[in-house]
Design a protein around this motif. Structure first.
Motif, mmCIF file in Angstrom:
data_model
loop_
_atom_site.group_PDB
_atom_site.id
_atom_site.type_symbol
_atom_site.label_atom_id
_atom_site.label_comp_id
_atom_site.label_asym_id
_atom_site.label_seq_id
_atom_site.Cartn_x
_atom_site.Cartn_y
_atom_site.Cartn_z
ATOM 1 N N TRP A 131 28.600 -13.736 -61.788
ATOM 2 C CA TRP A 131 29.050 -15.034 -62.281
ATOM 3 C C TRP A 131 28.448 -16.206 -61.501
ATOM 4 O O TRP A 131 28.356 -17.323 -62.016
ATOM 5 C CB TRP A 131 30.575 -15.106 -62.279
ATOM 6 C CG TRP A 131 31.176 -14.500 -63.511
ATOM 7 C CD1 TRP A 131 31.629 -13.216 -63.665
ATOM 8 C CD2 TRP A 131 31.355 -15.143 -64.772
ATOM 9 N NE1 TRP A 131 32.073 -13.027 -64.944
ATOM 10 C CE2 TRP A 131 31.934 -14.187 -65.642
ATOM 11 C CE3 TRP A 131 31.101 -16.429 -65.243
ATOM 12 C CZ2 TRP A 131 32.246 -14.485 -66.974
ATOM 13 C CZ3 TRP A 131 31.412 -16.736 -66.566
ATOM 14 C CH2 TRP A 131 31.978 -15.768 -67.417
ATOM 15 N N ASP A 132 28.014 -15.952 -60.286
ATOM 16 C CA ASP A 132 27.370 -17.022 -59.525
ATOM 17 C C ASP A 132 26.085 -17.512 -60.199
ATOM 18 O O ASP A 132 25.661 -18.656 -59.985
ATOM 19 C CB ASP A 132 27.055 -16.564 -58.095
ATOM 20 C CG ASP A 132 28.245 -16.703 -57.164
ATOM 21 O OD1 ASP A 132 29.272 -17.264 -57.583
ATOM 22 O OD2 ASP A 132 28.151 -16.245 -56.003
ATOM 23 N N PHE A 133 25.480 -16.675 -61.030
ATOM 24 C CA PHE A 133 24.255 -17.092 -61.717
ATOM 25 C C PHE A 133 24.534 -18.198 -62.738
ATOM 26 O O PHE A 133 23.612 -18.933 -63.115
ATOM 27 C CB PHE A 133 23.591 -15.900 -62.404
ATOM 28 C CG PHE A 133 22.830 -15.017 -61.452
ATOM 29 C CD1 PHE A 133 21.526 -15.294 -61.112
ATOM 30 C CD2 PHE A 133 23.446 -13.904 -60.877
ATOM 31 C CE1 PHE A 133 20.831 -14.485 -60.212
ATOM 32 C CE2 PHE A 133 22.755 -13.083 -59.992
ATOM 33 C CZ PHE A 133 21.440 -13.384 -59.651
ATOM 34 N N VAL A 134 25.776 -18.315 -63.189
ATOM 35 C CA VAL A 134 26.148 -19.402 -64.105
ATOM 36 C C VAL A 134 27.157 -20.333 -63.432
ATOM 37 O O VAL A 134 27.903 -21.056 -64.095
ATOM 38 C CB VAL A 134 26.707 -18.850 -65.435
ATOM 39 C CG1 VAL A 134 25.616 -18.139 -66.210
ATOM 40 C CG2 VAL A 134 27.905 -17.924 -65.206
ATOM 41 N N GLU A 135 27.169 -20.280 -62.092
ATOM 42 C CA GLU A 135 28.047 -21.130 -61.289
ATOM 43 C C GLU A 135 29.508 -20.956 -61.669
ATOM 44 O O GLU A 135 30.295 -21.903 -61.616
ATOM 45 C CB GLU A 135 27.615 -22.597 -61.394
ATOM 46 C CG GLU A 135 26.194 -22.821 -60.879
ATOM 47 C CD GLU A 135 25.758 -24.274 -60.965
ATOM 48 O OE1 GLU A 135 26.485 -25.099 -61.564
ATOM 49 O OE2 GLU A 135 24.674 -24.579 -60.439
ATOM 50 N N GLY A 136 29.858 -19.741 -62.069
ATOM 51 C CA GLY A 136 31.249 -19.398 -62.334
ATOM 52 C C GLY A 136 31.799 -19.857 -63.667
ATOM 53 O O GLY A 136 32.962 -19.600 -63.981
ATOM 54 N N SER A 137 30.980 -20.517 -64.472
ATOM 55 C CA SER A 137 31.469 -21.074 -65.737
ATOM 56 C C SER A 137 30.521 -20.718 -66.874
ATOM 57 O O SER A 137 29.298 -20.861 -66.734
ATOM 58 C CB SER A 137 31.592 -22.593 -65.622
ATOM 59 O OG SER A 137 32.066 -23.158 -66.828
#
Length: 204
Positions: A131-137
């Motif tokens: 999820w860090d690849f989409v900054e959690g969102s």
């Protein structure tokens, strides 16, 4: 019920759905209840990534119809259990007609389980790692036509590279983008689809 020019299928229940779900009841249920819903459970994310790898060269409905058989064969996709699989287990799985009997993909599933455990033990966990690849969102797609839906992105290319570096296989940028769409890291329901707005609301 063929899709219209945008790629929407207008079903008898009055709802418009993305073209790829067709009219198969199993596929429609998957489209309506799972695809695009943000998933944060690490084990579930591992399962979906592995199944997307098995899909390579096949249609998703082929995998979807065998998902229960895959779960039985692979210990409920418990990474700790799969990480202990040896050559005897590989041979057992190669004899299981309920799954896709591809040795490289089976061996890759075991390697992926071990990679999963390393990520869980050495960092913030597998879910956070992804999820860090989409900054959690979730990334909110705004496509109004199927021609606007991408098959890979810069984000999926970065994620694929990172997964391979960790020891996963069958996770190229196209497979990873399909995975991201399925687990809600990207909301790629067409805007006119009845699921686009609900999935967008879940991301908030």
């Amino acid at each position: 019920m063929p899709p219209d020019a945008t790629g929407l299928i207008h079903h008898a229940d009055g709802r418009a759905r993305c073209w790829w779900a067709g009219t198969d009841a199993t596929y429609v249920a998957y489209h309506d209840t799972e695809w695009g819903v943000p998933e944060h459970d690490g084990r579930a994310l591992y399962e979906k990534l592995i199944l997307d790898g098995f899909q390579a060269g096949l249609s998703w409905i082929t995998i979807l119809r065998r998902r229960d058989a895959f779960r039985r064969a692979f210990a409920g996709f418990d990474p700790e259990a799969i990480a202990r699989f040896d050559e005897t287990d590989v041979e057992r799985l190669m004899g299981d007609a309920g799954i896709i009997r591809n040795r490289a993909k089976i061996v890759g599933t075991v390697a992926g389980a071990r990679a999963f455990l390393r990520i869980e033990e050495s960092g913030p966990g597998f879910s956070r790692f992804l999820w860090d690849f989409v900054e959690g969102s979730p990334i909110q797609g705004e496509a109004t036509s199927r021609t606007e839906i991408l098959t890979e992105t810069e984000v999926s290319r970065r994620m694929a590279k990172a997964l391979k570096a960790e020891g996963f296989s069958f996770c190229g940028p196209v497979i990873v983008h399909a995975f991201m769409q399925a687990v809600g890291m990207v909301n790629d329901h067409l805007v006119g689809c009845h699921r686009h707005a609900p999935c967008a609301a879940l991301s908030r």
